[in-house]
Design an enzyme around this catalytic site. Structure first.
Site, mmCIF file in Angstrom:
data_model
loop_
_atom_site.group_PDB
_atom_site.id
_atom_site.type_symbol
_atom_site.label_atom_id
_atom_site.label_comp_id
_atom_site.label_asym_id
_atom_site.label_seq_id
_atom_site.Cartn_x
_atom_site.Cartn_y
_atom_site.Cartn_z
ATOM 1 N N ARG A 105 0.623 5.322 1.408
ATOM 2 C CA ARG A 105 -0.145 6.229 2.262
ATOM 3 C C ARG A 105 0.229 7.668 1.896
ATOM 4 O O ARG A 105 1.279 8.179 2.291
ATOM 5 C CB ARG A 105 0.150 5.962 3.736
ATOM 6 N N LYS B 81 0.837 -1.203 0.000
ATOM 7 C CA LYS B 81 0.000 0.000 0.000
ATOM 8 C C LYS B 81 0.865 1.244 0.000
ATOM 9 O O LYS B 81 2.039 1.221 0.375
ATOM 10 C CB LYS B 81 -0.926 0.021 1.214
ATOM 11 N N ASP C 10 -2.893 -6.571 12.456
ATOM 12 C CA ASP C 10 -2.214 -5.282 12.618
ATOM 13 C C ASP C 10 -2.054 -5.011 14.105
ATOM 14 O O ASP C 10 -2.659 -5.697 14.939
ATOM 15 C CB ASP C 10 -3.028 -4.164 11.952
ATOM 16 N N THR D 32 -8.637 4.638 12.228
ATOM 17 C CA THR D 32 -9.849 4.991 11.481
ATOM 18 C C THR D 32 -10.362 3.827 10.645
ATOM 19 O O THR D 32 -11.395 3.938 9.997
ATOM 20 C CB THR D 32 -9.578 6.196 10.559
#
Length: 317
Positions: A200, A198, A224, A229
């Site tokens: 960010r 990913k 994780d 969020t």
């Protein structure tokens, strides 16, 4: 409740961040929570009063620096000062969730390293030891010049999934930074691992780019350390299903779950989210998809071992 602990010089106190967990830890040890009050002046200043003698005692203060982070951190610092002035023999901070841990390095120019600042504040206030759980970055241990016991949440989470007897599983890290954590769970569950590649662009915003590993027809378990969020974990779960995963479970040690997290989890492809109680889960966030496991036995055992001068490393497995 466990039998009464034999050594009265061990005292467990808690402040406002996670009283239920602190009570469970004290119950596991076999002692009562120490008596103290946390109040505020009309302008918001914190006032702490320890209501029993702790002279010559080994004191353990349970306090997660979760929301409201700054209030809980300030409560802890004032408590440490009060204990020091009350002649405690040792002041041991039990911090299941270490706030500010995500600011552990200078990613850009002119940024602070707040995780180091918090370590300095704890030491300067008078803490003698820190017991914590799943630091966001293991190198934070090096920010301290006092002993730190870094407990792991992976065994607790792994045992839960092992008991489910899921078939054809793959453990998936939602980013490259969590590969070591995913590998530990994969080793325990004898499963392969996958990685979400990913990018960010800014804090709390994640974009899934690629999936490394064979997930076709498999049951994926995302792991994780922190879910804040829930943007990263839900994007990852949806991407796994879109790329052929049969179903997706997720787990983490620290359920920050701020902002739109609950709404995102509810509408995501995640079948079940397994978390620990390092951070309390308010009633409005207790949804059917979320299962909460207790870290009280792990932390309680760590406190006993520290107090009795035994090895803590056995708890890492």
């Amino acid at each position: 409740m466990a039998s009464t602990y034999k050594d009265s010089s061990l005292k467990v106190f808690t402040l406002n961040s996670n009283r239920k967990l602190a009570q469970d830890i004290a119950d596991h040890i076999g002692t009562k929570l120490g008596k103290c009050t946390v109040s505020r002046f009309s302008d918001g200043e914190i006032q702490i009063n320890i209501e029993e003698s702790i002279r010559g005692c080994d004191v353990y203060v349970v306090q997660s620096t979760c929301s409201p982070v700054n209030d809980h951190l300030m409560e802890l610092l004032i408590m440490i000062d009060a204990l020091k002035r009350a002649s405690a023999k040792s002041i041991n901070i039990v911090m299941p969730y270490y706030g500010y841990a995500r600011q552990d390095r200078k990613a850009r120019s002119r940024e602070p390293i707040a995780a180091k600042l918090v370590a300095n504040l704890l030491e300067t206030s008078g803490a003698n030891r820190v017991i914590t759980l799943d630091l966001h970055a293991p190198q934070i241990q090096g920010f301290f010049d006092i002993p730190i016991d870094h407990l792991q949440g992976v065994p607790i989470l792994s045992d839960y999934f092992e008991a489910m007897n899921l078939e054809d599983i793959i453990i998936v890290s939602p980013d490259h930074g969590g590969v070591t954590r995913a590998r530990k769970m994969a080793d325990r569950l004898k499963a392969p691992i996958g990685i979400i590649d990913k990018r960010r662009p800014r804090p709390n915003v994640a974009e899934v780019m690629n999936i490394v590993g064979n997930i076709e027809g498999k049951t994926a378990i995302l792991i994780d350390d922190i879910i804040d969020t829930a943007g990263t974990i839900t994007l990852a779960a949806n991407a796994l299903v879109e790329n052929g995963a049969k179903e997706v479970y997720a787990c983490c040690t620290h359920p920050v779950l701020s902002g739109p997290a609950i709404e995102r989890i509810n509408s995501s492809k995640i079948k079940e989210l397994v978390i620990t109680n390092s951070i309390p889960l308010p009633e409005d966030k207790q949804i059917n998809k979320i299962t909460q496991l207790s870290v009280a036995p792990l932390i309680g055992e760590a406190i006993i071992r520290v107090h009795e001068l035994q090895s803590v490393s056995i708890l890492f497995d």
